[in-house]
Scaffold this active site. Structure first.
Site, mmCIF file in Angstrom:
data_model
loop_
_atom_site.group_PDB
_atom_site.id
_atom_site.type_symbol
_atom_site.label_atom_id
_atom_site.label_comp_id
_atom_site.label_asym_id
_atom_site.label_seq_id
_atom_site.Cartn_x
_atom_site.Cartn_y
_atom_site.Cartn_z
ATOM 1 N N LYS A 84 0.832 -1.205 0.000
ATOM 2 C CA LYS A 84 0.000 0.000 0.000
ATOM 3 C C LYS A 84 0.867 1.255 0.000
ATOM 4 O O LYS A 84 0.677 2.165 -0.816
ATOM 5 C CB LYS A 84 -0.922 0.010 1.217
ATOM 6 C CG LYS A 84 -1.808 1.249 1.282
ATOM 7 C CD LYS A 84 -2.471 1.428 2.622
ATOM 8 C CE LYS A 84 -1.515 2.056 3.615
ATOM 9 N NZ LYS A 84 -2.195 2.704 4.750
ATOM 10 N N ASN A 85 1.825 1.324 0.935
ATOM 11 C CA ASN A 85 2.615 2.538 1.069
ATOM 12 C C ASN A 85 3.494 2.794 -0.143
ATOM 13 O O ASN A 85 3.778 3.952 -0.477
ATOM 14 C CB ASN A 85 3.464 2.470 2.345
ATOM 15 C CG ASN A 85 2.618 2.571 3.598
ATOM 16 O OD1 ASN A 85 1.484 3.063 3.559
ATOM 17 N ND2 ASN A 85 3.140 2.104 4.722
ATOM 18 N N CYS A 142 -4.228 12.838 12.408
ATOM 19 C CA CYS A 142 -3.926 11.412 12.368
ATOM 20 C C CYS A 142 -4.186 10.807 13.728
ATOM 21 O O CYS A 142 -3.776 11.353 14.754
ATOM 22 C CB CYS A 142 -2.462 11.201 11.974
ATOM 23 S SG CYS A 142 -1.965 9.471 11.922
ATOM 24 N N ARG A 178 1.729 14.081 12.485
ATOM 25 C CA ARG A 178 2.703 13.777 11.439
ATOM 26 C C ARG A 178 2.810 15.023 10.559
ATOM 27 O O ARG A 178 2.237 15.090 9.475
ATOM 28 C CB ARG A 178 2.267 12.549 10.635
ATOM 29 C CG ARG A 178 2.353 11.260 11.448
ATOM 30 C CD ARG A 178 2.385 10.036 10.578
ATOM 31 N NE ARG A 178 1.057 9.480 10.397
ATOM 32 C CZ ARG A 178 0.805 8.348 9.759
ATOM 33 N NH1 ARG A 178 1.775 7.644 9.242
ATOM 34 N NH2 ARG A 178 -0.422 7.903 9.633
ATOM 35 N N ASP A 238 4.716 -0.214 12.220
ATOM 36 C CA ASP A 238 3.449 -0.739 11.729
ATOM 37 C C ASP A 238 3.243 -2.220 12.065
ATOM 38 O O ASP A 238 2.199 -2.786 11.740
ATOM 39 C CB ASP A 238 3.334 -0.546 10.214
ATOM 40 C CG ASP A 238 2.919 0.872 9.847
ATOM 41 O OD1 ASP A 238 2.479 1.613 10.746
ATOM 42 O OD2 ASP A 238 3.026 1.240 8.668
ATOM 43 N N ARG A 285 -8.464 -0.018 4.443
ATOM 44 C CA ARG A 285 -7.430 0.908 3.973
ATOM 45 C C ARG A 285 -6.114 0.181 3.723
ATOM 46 O O ARG A 285 -5.299 0.658 2.929
ATOM 47 C CB ARG A 285 -7.206 2.032 4.993
ATOM 48 C CG ARG A 285 -8.355 3.006 5.163
ATOM 49 C CD ARG A 285 -7.993 4.090 6.169
ATOM 50 N NE ARG A 285 -6.647 4.571 5.920
ATOM 51 C CZ ARG A 285 -5.678 4.599 6.834
ATOM 52 N NH1 ARG A 285 -5.894 4.152 8.051
ATOM 53 N NH2 ARG A 285 -4.475 5.057 6.528
#
Length: 422
Positions: free
Chosen positions: A22-23, A118, A123, A308, A400
């Protein structure tokens, strides 16, 4: 809102395919803004964040087409309608700020809304802006928008990040590809997503060196072309599914997994007594009959232990033998899953950025609330190992970052289902 119901069902066995990162994909998609030629991304994950980035690019006038059920993205920015990224879209996803550098580098101007807040802590985007200023950008913040100009184009410069920032490194790297002269980015992030972006940009004609060293050197070029690029496997999804057999028992092969993406995480699993073996198809994780051993973890930028994967590791440590200490050094307020795990019988003491976890013999199923993306999946993992039924509420976060999580876990023997909200 949807909920996910998990019932502890014993060991897991089988294979789980790992999707594209995803990132990485969220960074590769804005790279289309650097060129008027097509960019095709294969191995794209099918996630709501990816769809949202597509919506943002389309709002600028880019063409975005999904093929092969969304696993291939065809992008083209040959004719942008506007250089304004509106608040209504940007506020929904922090990665939206990544359109700033490419638009500014290609056309010399951009207006981008500041992203929203967030749930896992502040961030800020100041490092993005300071890096662009080092390349000659003129920035004005007003009415919640960044108004950026580069009269005559960006020019090469040197910028040292005071702290490692993945997003700021990505924005600066993309902008530097079209800046006049040489740009040097020091103390740059070294995450696999950075290296993947650099590989894609090189295919488009960029001149980049050192993306895995912490010092990136970019020689600007006049223009970039099109390319076809496969998105790197998602190391966070990989690590998450590696935890599943570790917490439940059994053996699961994560197809497409690569050990260099999760080396620090694998080291922690090894200390905990979990076997990880490289296979022709990926990585196989096996837990034997002995109890999981408690291990200490400190999150750090790559190649350290990923923030994460901290929540998922905490779920594993809840039933480990002994006491473990998890220290979070990347984001503040990232232990919101701890009170929910305690509802399931976990023994966790949180003091600031440190959580001390004392393993228990067995977790108990309970209704729990997801607070963010990684917290959501950590509660599902805990439910897989708990006695009875666990209902995880507010799982919209999951979509997500995890593609078909229920189906992937069911395929290896988990008892899990999604309950649609009314």
């Amino acid at each position: 809102m949807d909920s996910i119901v998990v019932t502890g069902n014993g060991p897991l066995n089988g294979q789980i395919p790992i999707a594209g990162a995803k990132n990485a994909c969220l960074t590769l998609m804005p790279a289309t803004l650097l060129s008027d030629e097509p960019l095709t991304l294969t191995n794209a994950p099918r996630l709501s964040d990816i769809a949202m980035m597509g919506t943002l690019l389309q709002s600028l006038g880019a063409e975005v087409a999904q093929m092969q059920g969304g696993k291939v993205l065809a992008l083209s920015s040959h004719a942008l309608d506007t250089h304004v990224a509106e608040y209504d879209i940007v506020r929904k996803m922090r990665a939206s700020i990544l359109v700033l550098g490419p638009m500014l580098a290609r056309d010399g101007h951009a207006i981008v809304s500041l992203p929203g807040g967030c749930a896992i802590g502040a961030r800020p985007v100041d490092l993005h802006l300071r890096a662009l200023e080092a390349m000659g950008a003129e920035l004005d913040l007003r009415d919640g928008y960044v108004h950026a100009k580069a009269s005559g184009g960006l020019r090469g410069g040197t910028f040292e990040f005071p702290i490692v920032s993945v997003g700021a490194t990505e924005n600066a790297l993309m902008a530097a590809t079209l800046a006049k002269g040489t740009t040097v980015l020091k103390n740059a992030a070294r995450e696999p997503e950075i290296a993947d972006l650099a590989r894609c940009l090189r295919k488009m004609g960029a001149q980049i060196e050192g993306e895995e060293t912490g010092t990136i050197t970019v020689q600007g070029v006049d223009r970039l072309g099109g390319a076809t690029h496969a998105v790197v496997p998602d190391r966070i999804e990989l690590g998450t599914y590696m935890i599943a057999p570790a917490i439940c028992g059994g053996a699961v092969e994560c197809l497409g997994g690569r050990i260099e993406l999760v080396q620090a995480f694998c080291d922690a699993l090894d200390r905990a007594g979990i076997a990880v073996e490289e296979t022709e198809g990926g990585l196989t994780v096996t837990r034997g009959d002995t109890p999981v051993r408690a291990v200490d973890v400190v999150t750090a930028p790559f190649p350290g232990f990923p923030t994460d994967l901290q929540a998922q590791m905490m779920a594993l440590m809840c039933t480990a033998e002994g006491t473990s200490v998890l220290e979070e050094r990347i984001f503040e307020n990232r232990f919101m899953h701890a009170p929910e795990l305690m509802r399931m019988g976990a023994q966790i003491d949180v003091q600031g950025g440190t959580a001390t976890v004392t393993g228990v013999d067995r977790l108990r199923g309970a209704p729990v609330m997801a607070t963010d993306l990684r917290a959501s999946v950590s509660l599902i993992l805990a439910g897989l190992a708990a006695e009875g039924e666990t209902t995880v509420h507010r799982v919209y976060h999951l979509d997500r970052g995890y593609e078909s999580v229920e189906q992937k876990l069911r395929n290896v023997g988990a008892k899990i289902e999604r309950i649609s909200g009314q």
